[in-house]
Design an enzyme around this catalytic site. Structure first.
Site, PDB file in Angstrom:
ATOM      1  N   HIS A  96       0.846  -1.201   0.000  1.00  0.00           N
ATOM      2  CA  HIS A  96       0.000   0.000   0.000  1.00  0.00           C
ATOM      3  C   HIS A  96       0.879   1.248   0.000  1.00  0.00           C
ATOM      4  O   HIS A  96       1.903   1.291   0.685  1.00  0.00           O
ATOM      5  CB  HIS A  96      -0.935   0.000   1.213  1.00  0.00           C
ATOM      6  CG  HIS A  96      -2.060   0.980   1.050  1.00  0.00           C
ATOM      7  ND1 HIS A  96      -1.865   2.331   1.136  1.00  0.00           N
ATOM      8  CD2 HIS A  96      -3.375   0.793   0.777  1.00  0.00           C
ATOM      9  CE1 HIS A  96      -3.028   2.945   0.917  1.00  0.00           C
ATOM     10  NE2 HIS A  96      -3.956   2.037   0.697  1.00  0.00           N
ATOM     11  N   GLU A 145      -3.628   1.306  -7.369  1.00  0.00           N
ATOM     12  CA  GLU A 145      -4.112   2.387  -6.506  1.00  0.00           C
ATOM     13  C   GLU A 145      -3.263   3.650  -6.721  1.00  0.00           C
ATOM     14  O   GLU A 145      -2.260   3.843  -6.033  1.00  0.00           O
ATOM     15  CB  GLU A 145      -4.040   1.978  -5.032  1.00  0.00           C
ATOM     16  CG  GLU A 145      -4.965   0.851  -4.654  1.00  0.00           C
ATOM     17  CD  GLU A 145      -5.292   0.847  -3.165  1.00  0.00           C
ATOM     18  OE1 GLU A 145      -6.455   0.609  -2.820  1.00  0.00           O
ATOM     19  OE2 GLU A 145      -4.379   1.098  -2.350  1.00  0.00           O
TER      20      GLU A 145
HETATM   21  P1  PGA Z   1      -9.875   5.278  -0.373  1.00  0.00           P
HETATM   22  O1  PGA Z   1      -8.650   4.331  -0.056  1.00  0.00           O
HETATM   23  O2  PGA Z   1     -11.018   4.404  -0.809  1.00  0.00           O
HETATM   24  O3  PGA Z   1     -10.162   5.983   0.926  1.00  0.00           O
HETATM   25  O4  PGA Z   1      -9.472   6.212  -1.444  1.00  0.00           O
HETATM   26  C1  PGA Z   1      -8.359   3.202  -0.830  1.00  0.00           C
HETATM   27  C2  PGA Z   1      -7.130   2.530  -0.268  1.00  0.00           C
HETATM   28  O5  PGA Z   1      -6.255   3.239   0.247  1.00  0.00           O
HETATM   29  O6  PGA Z   1      -7.018   1.295  -0.305  1.00  0.00           O
END
Ligand code: PGA
Length: 218
Positions: A96, A145
Site C-alpha cells: 500500500h 491504486e
Molecule cells: P480510499 O482508499 O477508498 O479511501 O481512497 C483506498 C485505499 O487506500 O485502499
C-alpha cells in the site's frame, strides 16, 4: 465468470466499540451477501480485531490483514508475522502506498512480505501505484491504486484504470483490482470494465451502510 472482489481496507480506524458496531451492522446483511454468488468480500480490519471479524466469515466473506512482517517468527518486537496472521486471515495487503511512504517500505521488504505470505498459505493482494511498478513472483491478485486518488474523492477514470489493468495482465495472469475513492455511486463504473476484477475500498468502507451499498452496486 470469476467473482467480483470487493476489499474493505479499514486502515487505522475504529476502536473496539466502533469495530463491534461495524460488525453488528454488517452482519445484518450477511444472508443477503451470501446470496450474491458472483461477489466475494474481503474485510481487512486492524490486527487487534482480526479474531472478532472471523465471526462474519462465510463462503464469500473472507478476512484479510492490512500488513505483515517482512520477517518470519522470531525476535522482532512489535511485528505480526505470516504464521500468526494465517490463523485469522486468508489474505494480506502488501505494498500500500501509505506503507511505502510513511513506513519506508522498500521493494526488498515487499518481496519478503510476499514470500512469507506464500510460505504460510496467505494470499497476498499486491498494491501498486504506477504501471512501471514490479510485481513479485507468486502474486495472483494485484490492486492498482494511484496515489492522487486515495482518500481524495478524486478517483482515476474507469477507462484509465482499465488500461492499466490491461497492461498488468499482459505481464502476468493477474486478477486486477482498482482502489482510490471508490464509492457506491461510482463502483459499477469500475467493476463493469473488462480488465478489472474488483475494487479496494478505504473511506467508503468505514460506514457499514455505505459499504453494503458498494457491494450491492458493484
Ligand atoms: P480510499 O482508499 O477508498 O479511501 O481512497 C483506498 C485505499 O487506500 O485502499
Amino acid at each position: 465468470m470469476s467473482k467480483v472482489l470487493i476489499v474493505a481496507n479499514l486502515k487505522s480506524y475504529k476502536n473496539l466499540d466502533e469495530a463491534k458496531a461495524w460488525l453488528e451492522e454488517f452482519s445484518k446483511y450477511k444472508d443477503e451477501i451470501q446470496s450474491l454468488q458472483n461477489k466475494e468480500i474481503i474485510i481487512c480490519p486492524s490486527f487487534p480485531y482480526l479474531f472478532s471479524f472471523s465471526s462474519v466469515i462465510s463462503e464469500n466473506i473472507k478476512i484479510g490483514a492490512q500488513d505483515i512482517s517482512p520477517f518470519d517468527e522470531g525476535a522482532y518486537t512489535g511485528e505480526v508475522n505470516a504464521k500468526q496472521i494465517k490463523d485469522f486471515a486468508q489474505f494480506v495487503l502488501v505494498g500500500h502506498s501509505e506503507r511505502r511512504t510513511n513506513f519506508g517500505e522498500t521493494e526488498d521488504m515487499l518481496l519478503k512480505k510476499v514470500e512469507l505470505s506464500l510460505k504460510y498459505g496467505l494470499e497476498p493482494i499486491f498494491l501498486f501505484q504506477n504501471k512501471e511498478d514490479t510485481i513479485p513472483n507468486g502474486v495472483k491478485i494485484v490492486g492498482y491504486e494511484p496515489v492522487f486518488a486515495i482518500g481524495s474523492g478524486n478517483p482515476d477514470t474507469p477507462h484509465n484504470a482499465d488500461n492499466i489493468a490491461n497492461l498488468a495482465k499482459a505481464k502476468g495472469d493477474y486478477q486486477v483490482l482498482y482502489g482510490g475513492s471508490v464509492k457506491s455511486e461510482n463502483v459499477k463504473s469500475f467493476t463493469s470494465k473488462d480488465n478489472l476484477s474488483g475494487v479496494i475500498v478505504g473511506g467508503g468502507s468505514l460506514d457499514p451502510e455505505e459499504f453494503i451499498k458498494i457491494i450491492q452496486n458493484a
